[in-house]
Design an enzyme around this catalytic site. Structure first.
Site, PDB file in Angstrom:
ATOM      1  N   SER A 151      -7.851  -1.839   7.301  1.00  0.00           N
ATOM      2  CA  SER A 151      -7.611  -0.348   6.712  1.00  0.00           C
ATOM      3  C   SER A 151      -6.537  -0.344   5.808  1.00  0.00           C
ATOM      4  O   SER A 151      -5.619  -1.146   5.654  1.00  0.00           O
ATOM      5  CB  SER A 151      -7.482   0.734   7.670  1.00  0.00           C
ATOM      6  OG  SER A 151      -7.127   1.985   7.169  1.00  0.00           O
ATOM      7  N   TYR A 164      -3.680   3.430  15.364  1.00  0.00           N
ATOM      8  CA  TYR A 164      -4.818   2.857  14.533  1.00  0.00           C
ATOM      9  C   TYR A 164      -4.074   1.724  13.410  1.00  0.00           C
ATOM     10  O   TYR A 164      -4.658   0.586  13.316  1.00  0.00           O
ATOM     11  CB  TYR A 164      -5.583   3.807  13.652  1.00  0.00           C
ATOM     12  CG  TYR A 164      -6.746   3.322  12.779  1.00  0.00           C
ATOM     13  CD1 TYR A 164      -7.966   3.151  13.303  1.00  0.00           C
ATOM     14  CD2 TYR A 164      -6.483   3.604  11.263  1.00  0.00           C
ATOM     15  CE1 TYR A 164      -8.925   2.776  12.340  1.00  0.00           C
ATOM     16  CE2 TYR A 164      -7.575   2.947  10.556  1.00  0.00           C
ATOM     17  CZ  TYR A 164      -8.775   2.683  10.916  1.00  0.00           C
ATOM     18  OH  TYR A 164      -9.727   2.191  10.155  1.00  0.00           O
ATOM     19  N   ALA A 165      -3.378   2.313  12.684  1.00  0.00           N
ATOM     20  CA  ALA A 165      -2.690   1.221  11.833  1.00  0.00           C
ATOM     21  C   ALA A 165      -1.876   0.221  12.506  1.00  0.00           C
ATOM     22  O   ALA A 165      -2.060  -0.966  11.876  1.00  0.00           O
ATOM     23  CB  ALA A 165      -1.467   2.048  10.983  1.00  0.00           C
ATOM     24  N   LYS A 168      -4.721  -2.132  13.185  1.00  0.00           N
ATOM     25  CA  LYS A 168      -5.125  -2.955  12.145  1.00  0.00           C
ATOM     26  C   LYS A 168      -4.507  -3.862  11.476  1.00  0.00           C
ATOM     27  O   LYS A 168      -4.943  -4.783  10.969  1.00  0.00           O
ATOM     28  CB  LYS A 168      -5.759  -1.780  11.207  1.00  0.00           C
ATOM     29  CG  LYS A 168      -6.720  -0.933  11.684  1.00  0.00           C
ATOM     30  CD  LYS A 168      -7.958  -1.632  11.883  1.00  0.00           C
ATOM     31  CE  LYS A 168      -9.311  -0.782  11.861  1.00  0.00           C
ATOM     32  NZ  LYS A 168     -10.556  -1.335  12.395  1.00  0.00           N
TER      33      LYS A 168
END
Ligand code: NAD
Length: 270
Positions: A151, A164-165, A168
């Site tokens: 992302s 999330y980061a 990823k």
């Protein structure tokens, strides 16, 4: 020097087998359709089996070759069965696309252990399980291409999607490390870091309390994003699918361990 035929042959995936996770929706669906349009037989896996089946049916209705499967990538046994099925039925495996993923909202100070565990299980362990099963076969059978979906959040930190980061970013590191381990077997491993693409995942930013998409809210969210993007628009699932096709095909045969960022130029804007 290429002529039209030799260039088409390099892009063609005729006779190859591809796996796509998260193929029931958004970027995964577009990628499965694009790989099939380039000639691959595509195994479409998704947690929501009916969506995987419907993607495969749509591909077949357009003359492509596709099989839909229910698949939870966080379950190693299901992943192995998915990979083994594709190999047993076609005798090969050339392309594995880790596109399934999930998002949660939190700041680092607020991350709960439950959220962290769930996000790691799907976004990192799920992609690892697929990469291991596919990578083993590819390493022993002449090579292949593994494509992981990260992302823009790994390039430009965003304050509200911390877990999330983090997952990823770990995927990007897994890609780089794996690429130096399996390159000698002809296996290429790359990551794509898409910019904002309106899909089921991102519709949370313009979903009304009753669960329906709010058109006015959608315009309010997307318009400024497009205005400030160097290319003056947000992405489409096909924009990302085209990057997948590049990394899946022999066009990228000298490319491994890389992060490709189709994002309209946004990550370069400070
Ligand atoms: N849309 C964006 O703006 C954007 C930007 C950057 C990265 N991404 C990444 O692209 C990928 C695809 O996202 P999308 O926007 O198309 O979302 P989407 O919600 O439309 O599609 C995700 C698909 O993954 C499936 N899935 C979720 N958990 C699964 C599991 N455990 N096993 C198998 N399938 C599972 C879902 O059922 C869904 O069909 C994700 O990895 C996402 O993080 C999206």
């Amino acid at each position: 020097m290429h002529d039209q035929n030799s260039l088409q042959a390099i892009i063609s995936l005729e006779g190859r087998t591809a796996l796509v996770t998260g193929a029931g929706s958004g970027i995964g669906k577009a990628s499965a359709a694009t790989l099939a349009a380039a000639g691959a037989t595509v195994y479409c896996g998704d947690l929501l089996e009916e969506t995987a089946q419907s993607t495969a049916a749509e591909i077949r209705s357009l003359g492509g070759k596709a099989v839909g499967c229910g698949l939870d990538i966080s379950d190693r046994a299901q992943v192995n069965a998915f990979v083994e099925r594709a190999i047993a039925e076609t005798g090969r495996l050339d392309i594995a696309c880790n596109i399934a993923g999930m998002m949660s909202e939190s700041k680092v100070l607020d991350i709960t252990e439950g959220d962290l565990d769930q996000m790691l299980q799907v976004n990192l362990k799920g992609a690892l399980f697929v990469s291991q099963a596919a990578g083993k076969f590819m390493s022993e059978n002449g090579g292949g291409s593994i494509i992981n979906m990260a992302s823009t959040a790994v390039l430009a930190p965003s304050p509200d999607i911390a877990v999330y980061a983090m997952t990823k970013a770990a995927l990007v590191q897994m890609t780089k490390t794996m690429s130096v381990e399996v390159g000698k077997y002809g296996v290429r491993v790359n990551t794509i870091a898409p910019g904002f693409v309106p899909t089921k995942m991102t519709s949370r930013y313009y979903t009304a309390p009753d669960g329906t998409e709010d058109a006015a809210m959608k315009e309010m969210v997307l318009k400024p994003m497009a205005k400030f993007a160097p290319l003056r628009r947000v992405g489409t699932p096909d924009d990302i699918a085209h990057a997948v096709l590049y990394l899946a095909s022999d066009l990228s045969s000298f490319v491994t361990g890389q992060l490709l960022a189709p994002n309209g130029g946004v990550a370069g804007v400070s």
